[in-house]
Design a protein around this motif. Structure first.
Motif, short mmCIF file in Angstrom:
data_model
loop_
_atom_site.label_atom_id
_atom_site.label_comp_id
_atom_site.label_asym_id
_atom_site.label_seq_id
_atom_site.Cartn_x
_atom_site.Cartn_y
_atom_site.Cartn_z
N ARG A 258 0.84 -1.21 0.00
CA ARG A 258 0.00 0.00 0.00
C ARG A 258 0.86 1.25 0.00
NH1 ARG A 258 -1.24 2.16 5.08
NH2 ARG A 258 -3.37 2.75 4.59
N VAL A 259 0.23 2.32 -0.46
CA VAL A 259 0.93 3.60 -0.49
C VAL A 259 0.43 4.40 0.70
CG1 VAL A 259 1.35 5.69 -1.84
CG2 VAL A 259 1.06 3.48 -3.00
N SER A 260 1.37 4.90 1.49
CA SER A 260 1.00 5.64 2.69
C SER A 260 1.14 7.14 2.43
CB SER A 260 1.92 5.22 3.85
OG SER A 260 1.75 6.09 4.95
N ARG A 261 0.01 7.86 2.57
CA ARG A 261 0.03 9.31 2.39
C ARG A 261 -0.69 9.99 3.54
NH1 ARG A 261 -0.08 12.33 -3.06
NH2 ARG A 261 1.09 13.55 -1.56
N PRO A 262 -0.09 9.99 4.70
CA PRO A 262 -0.78 10.58 5.86
C PRO A 262 -0.89 12.10 5.77
CG PRO A 262 1.43 9.90 6.47
CD PRO A 262 1.22 9.46 5.05
N GLY A 263 -0.02 12.73 5.03
CA GLY A 263 -0.08 14.18 4.88
C GLY A 263 0.54 14.55 3.55
N GLU A 264 0.45 15.81 3.17
CA GLU A 264 0.94 16.23 1.87
C GLU A 264 2.43 15.95 1.69
OE1 GLU A 264 -0.55 17.20 -0.95
OE2 GLU A 264 -2.27 16.51 0.21
N SER A 265 3.19 16.03 2.78
CA SER A 265 4.64 15.99 2.62
C SER A 265 5.23 14.58 2.72
CB SER A 265 5.30 16.88 3.67
OG SER A 265 5.06 16.32 4.95
N PHE A 266 4.39 13.61 2.99
CA PHE A 266 4.94 12.26 3.13
C PHE A 266 4.28 11.30 2.14
CE2 PHE A 266 5.31 7.98 4.75
CZ PHE A 266 6.62 7.93 5.18
N ARG A 267 5.12 10.55 1.46
CA ARG A 267 4.63 9.52 0.57
C ARG A 267 5.57 8.33 0.72
NH1 ARG A 267 1.39 9.88 -4.13
NH2 ARG A 267 1.70 8.11 -5.51
N GLY A 268 5.06 7.22 1.25
CA GLY A 268 5.90 6.05 1.48
C GLY A 268 5.26 4.80 0.90
N TYR A 269 6.10 3.85 0.54
CA TYR A 269 5.61 2.61 -0.06
C TYR A 269 5.79 1.48 0.94
CZ TYR A 269 5.84 5.87 -3.79
OH TYR A 269 5.66 7.02 -4.53
N GLN A 270 4.66 0.88 1.35
CA GLN A 270 4.71 -0.09 2.43
C GLN A 270 4.67 -1.51 1.90
OE1 GLN A 270 1.39 1.37 4.95
NE2 GLN A 270 2.99 2.40 6.15
N GLY A 271 5.52 -2.34 2.46
CA GLY A 271 5.56 -3.74 2.06
C GLY A 271 6.59 -4.48 2.87
N THR A 272 6.70 -5.79 2.60
CA THR A 272 7.66 -6.64 3.29
C THR A 272 8.78 -6.98 2.30
OG1 THR A 272 5.86 -7.55 4.59
CG2 THR A 272 7.95 -8.77 4.61
N VAL A 273 10.01 -6.72 2.68
CA VAL A 273 11.14 -6.98 1.78
C VAL A 273 11.15 -8.48 1.43
CG1 VAL A 273 13.64 -6.87 1.47
CG2 VAL A 273 12.46 -5.10 2.81
N ALA A 274 11.07 -8.78 0.14
CA ALA A 274 10.93 -10.17 -0.29
C ALA A 274 12.24 -10.73 -0.83
CB ALA A 274 9.84 -10.27 -1.35
N ALA A 310 15.64 -8.87 3.85
CA ALA A 310 14.52 -9.74 3.52
C ALA A 310 13.76 -10.11 4.79
CB ALA A 310 15.02 -11.00 2.83
N GLY A 311 12.44 -9.98 4.74
CA GLY A 311 11.59 -10.30 5.88
C GLY A 311 11.12 -9.07 6.63
N ASP A 312 11.81 -7.95 6.49
CA ASP A 312 11.43 -6.75 7.23
C ASP A 312 10.20 -6.08 6.61
OD1 ASP A 312 13.54 -7.07 8.96
OD2 ASP A 312 14.83 -5.57 8.00
#
Lengths: 500, 317
Positions: A258-274, A310-312
């Motif tokens: 998922r893409v995390s956009r809690p506010g205008e200045s933050f954009r992060g890509y969430q996932g588990t390192v595979a 990997a795994g994080d």
């Protein structure tokens, strides 16, 4: 009777056993990941007794559970005053009534060195699907045989399925060794046969152990008193030292959940390192778009991290605005996964409808879900280990298939990466999971929407072909080319069959 | 859920904690993965929040999973009206502190028909005030996914439950017909009205929960720690005697004992244990030498063997 009273009654009945575990170590911090294992064997081999013994001797069974067990087994006990372990393991009423295990159950136990998750699956042939499910996450397989009987057809079947699912560590538990009078030559003969079998499947890491699950010999406690000739490890010692699989040595992969956009200045890509690892400053590519960016931050709840492996489960921040959405894969730029519209895979059919040729399924791999058409090519005969031609795959079949996608798919070979090389198939009519699959290779996109494109078939001397393929031009379009190495005679034969 | 969220400080002041050991880290990673997957795949997730230790861990993991964002779904507390007072106070404090959305539901039949654990017996009471209440709340919220804190090591029928546990429109669980679950690839495809219960703590054991609470400094209800408290003995259980609705039966005497609780539920149905464990260290070492399971203190599990499976088929969490 109140519960404590029942517990006390159970205690009285099982006094011998309790003295086994009188010394209870205070468990320290665990310095390794839980080991996931699968046990393969049937009721006749004493599988329930072996797992029950593991749980019992590591004190994973508490008194009140033992009391329930005692109550449900109507006083039935084995020779050693232990309750019927099968009742402890077969959790569902439906199973108790039928007296068989029909599904995968997960058991938990630990020693002071490590903790363990056991996938307990039934041994009957019709439950290949359950074994495949249990094996999909396992680091190690314990295969159980009856010392009096030796290897069975099902032993080969179990070892084959475990290998296909990527397990490379086997323990052979030669059970009921007490019933052979602790016959050393019998044990050695069986372990020799098994090593040959494992080797034929490409598995070298094999430990064979003479065991009496009933008496608790060489399971958690050693059996030296009865088997002075055996100086190898107990089952628990092997499990404590086994390696957990890791995808850290391959290229970095982050399937975006998922893409995390809690506010205008933050954009992060969430996932588990595979796969692999990542650190700020690394260059990455976003697939399937092919856009390139650099990692600026790895964000977690606790701190901004210097690296992730990997795994994080992480949140990745990139240095530029790129279009990234759920299902995309962020990968190391210098070690990218395969992308394409056609792949080869092996799969296990999990439902009564089997896998039908030409039917369009949903395929889910990582966080990516897309439409796929499945063409069965062959089916594995578990008795002989041979692959026979097949047009469809019935339930419990293991087959080789071609996958044809409408949109770009992203995979690694399962041999290289057990996360980005694995997938499930979902039937769009029932929404049920109908297959578990493992990618073997990418196919040149000769079918699907490219079927009408014009192609040229060349037949070249091998040395000239090698020189051509070494050129930059060729290497740059390697994905578009299909190559087969054959004899000159075979090439002539093929060319002759083509009109054009 | 649109929410005006203040910019979040990226460098979390809690970072002074030592890193988790690899065992807990692996369990945490798995749970976060499940949280994110469900939040991404379903339209209306909700998290079942029972205020107990497992719920506290579950909530902590949810906060970690979505950081620096807010937890993107509400918490649902099915309140029977018979919870320990300290639980409710704790719940309200946590919701405030972490800026959470909380939905509380109580089955109106409780008040209308005066359903109490004393008048209706534990089985019927649980059926109405927990199972039925949960169904009502899930229907009212039209939730298509509900997170729960159940662990597979808790009870035999849980050992075979999937991480994504499929439910029919009337919330039934069919243990004979569960979807296969391979690797960490979860099948979240459902039809309208169907739902999934998701269990991020499936692979945790009770000791893992406590060690994680300790490592992560997660707040929990004080009832888990030993203290001198008023109790009364009933049906072989020590029940907390502080609520005025608890009427003493003939022969029962209220007395003070140093006790604590291993699990928390409705106070009339939850037995205390004699324990001097006042710290997390004490609890963990008590647990590692414990000879009875945590559910032993729960009246509802003892009604019959296979009783949890039966309740789960009917929609109990």
């Amino acid at each position: 009777m109140t519960a404590p009273a029942i517990a006390n009654a159970a205690l009285d009945d099982a006094t011998e056993v309790v003295t086994y575990t009188a010394q209870e170590p205070v468990r320290a911090t665990r310095d390794s990941r839980p080991l996931r294992l699968i046990t393969c064997g049937s009721v006749d081999d004493g599988k329930s007794t072996l797992i029950g013994r593991l749980l019992w001797d590591t004190k994973a069974v508490k008194e009140d559970q033992a009391a329930t067990l005692q109550r449900d087994s109507n006083g039935k006990q084995n020779d050693l005053g232990l309750p019927d372990f099968a009742l402890l393991l077969d959790g569902l009423q439906a199973e108790r009534e039928q007296g068989i295990t029909i599904d995968v159950a997960y058991r938990y136990f630990s020693t002071d060195k490590r903790s363990f998750i056991v996938a307990d699956t039934p041994g009957h042939e019709q439950y290949t699907r359950n074994m495949a499910t249990g094996a999909s996450t396992a680091d190690l397989a314990v295969l159980l045989v009856d010392a009096r009987v030796g290897l069975l057809e099902q032993t080969r079947r179990h070892a084959t399925i475990a290998t296909l699912m990527g397990i490379r560590q086997f323990v052979l538990a030669v059970n009921k060794i007490d019933l052979t009078n602790y016959d050393r030559s019998r044990f050695e003969q069986i372990s020799h046969e098994f090593r040959e079998l494992a080797l034929s499947l490409g598995v070298r890491q094999v430990t064979a152990i003479p065991v009496s699950a009933l008496k608790g010999e060489n399971v958690v406690y050693d059996g030296r008193a009865s088997m002075p000739w055996y100086d190898g490890p107990t089952l628990i010692e092997v499990l404590e030292l086994a390696t957990t699989r890791s995808a850290q040595t391959v290229g970095f992969r982050l399937p975006v959940q998922r893409v995390s956009r809690p506010g205008e200045s933050f954009r992060g890509y969430q996932g588990t390192v595979a796969g692999g690892s990542v650190k700020p400053g690394d260059s990455v590519v976003i697939l399937p778009s092919g856009m390139v960016a650099n990692v600026t931050k790895i964000v977690t709840f606790d701190l901004v991290r210097n690296a992730a492996v990997a795994g994080d489960a992480i949140t990745l921040v990139l240095d530029r605005q790129v279009d990234v959405s759920r299902g995309d894969v962020i990968a190391a730029i210098d070690s990218q996964p395969m992308t394409g519209l056609a792949f080869d895979a092996q799969l296990v059919a999990l439902q009564p409808e089997g896998i039908q040729p030409g039917k369009r399924y949903w395929l889910k791999s990582g966080s990516r879900r897309q439409r796929v058409q499945v063409q069965p090519a062959s089916q594995l005969d578990l008795k002989t280990g041979k692959w026979n031609h097949a047009d469809e795959l019935p339930m419990n079949a293991i087959g080789k298939v071609h996958l044809i996608f409408d949109e770009q798919a992203i995979f690694d070979a399962y041999e290289q990466n057990r996360t980005t090389g694995a997938f499930i198939l979902i039937d769009p009519d029932t929404n049920n999971t109908v297959a578990g699959g493992m990618i073997t290779a990418k196919r040149a996109a000769l079918g699907g929407i490219h079927a009408e494109e014009s192609r040229v078939i060349l037949s070249l001397p091998a040395d000239l072909a090698d020189q051509l393929m070494a050129t930059e031009l060729f290497a740059g379009r390697r994905e578009d080319v299909e190559v087969r190495r054959v004899t000159a005679g075979k090439a002539a034969e093929i060319i002759d069959t083509i009109d054009g | 859920m649109p929410h005006n969220h203040p910019e979040t400080e990226l460098h979390n002041p809690q970072s002074t904690k030592p890193p988790l050991d690899p065992h807990l880290k692996a369990l945490e990673n798995e749970a976060i993965h499940i949280f994110r997957e469900v939040a991404a795949e379903f339209e209306r997730p909700v998290m079942l929040y029972s205020i107990g230790k497992d719920s506290s861990v579950l909530l902590h993991l949810a906060r970690k999973a979505f950081y620096p964002g807010r937890v993107p779904f509400p918490l649902l507390h099915v309140d029977t009206g018979w919870k320990f007072r300290e639980m409710i106070a704790f719940r309200d404090e946590i919701v405030e502190k972490y800026d959470l959305d909380l939905v509380v539901h109580t089955n109106p039949r409780g008040a209308a028909e005066n359903v109490t654990p004393f008048s209706h017996g534990s089985a019927l009471y649980t059926d109405i005030m927990k199972t039925e209440a949960l169904r009502q709340a899930l229907d009212a919220g039209q939730y298509d996914a509900a997170f729960g804190g159940a662990r597979r090591d808790e009870e035999a029928s849980r050992a075979k439950e999937r991480i994504y546990s499929f439910r029919t429109p009337d919330h039934r669980w069919d243990p004979r017909n569960q979807r296969p679950e391979l690797w960490n690839i979860y099948n979240g495809m459902i039809r309208k009205g169907e739902s999934v219960r998701a269990f991020p703590l499936s692979n945790w054991t009770e000791v893992d929960i406590w060690r994680y609470i300790q490592a992560e400094e997660i707040p929990i209800v004080p009832l888990y720690f030993a203290k001198k408290r008023p109790i009364v003995e009933r049906d072989g259980m020590m029940i907390l005697a502080e609520d005025p609705r608890l009427e003493l039966l003939p022969g029962e005497v209220k007395r003070e004992e140093v006790i604590r609780f291993r699990t928390l539920g409705c106070f009339p149905l939850t037995g205390a244990i004699r324990s001097g464990a006042t710290t997390l260290d004490d609890i963990i070492s008590e647990l590692e030498t414990a000879t009875v399971s945590e559910r032993q203190g729960r009246a509802i599990d003892r009604d019959q063997s296979g009783s949890m499976e039966k309740k789960k088929r009917e929609g109990y969490f």
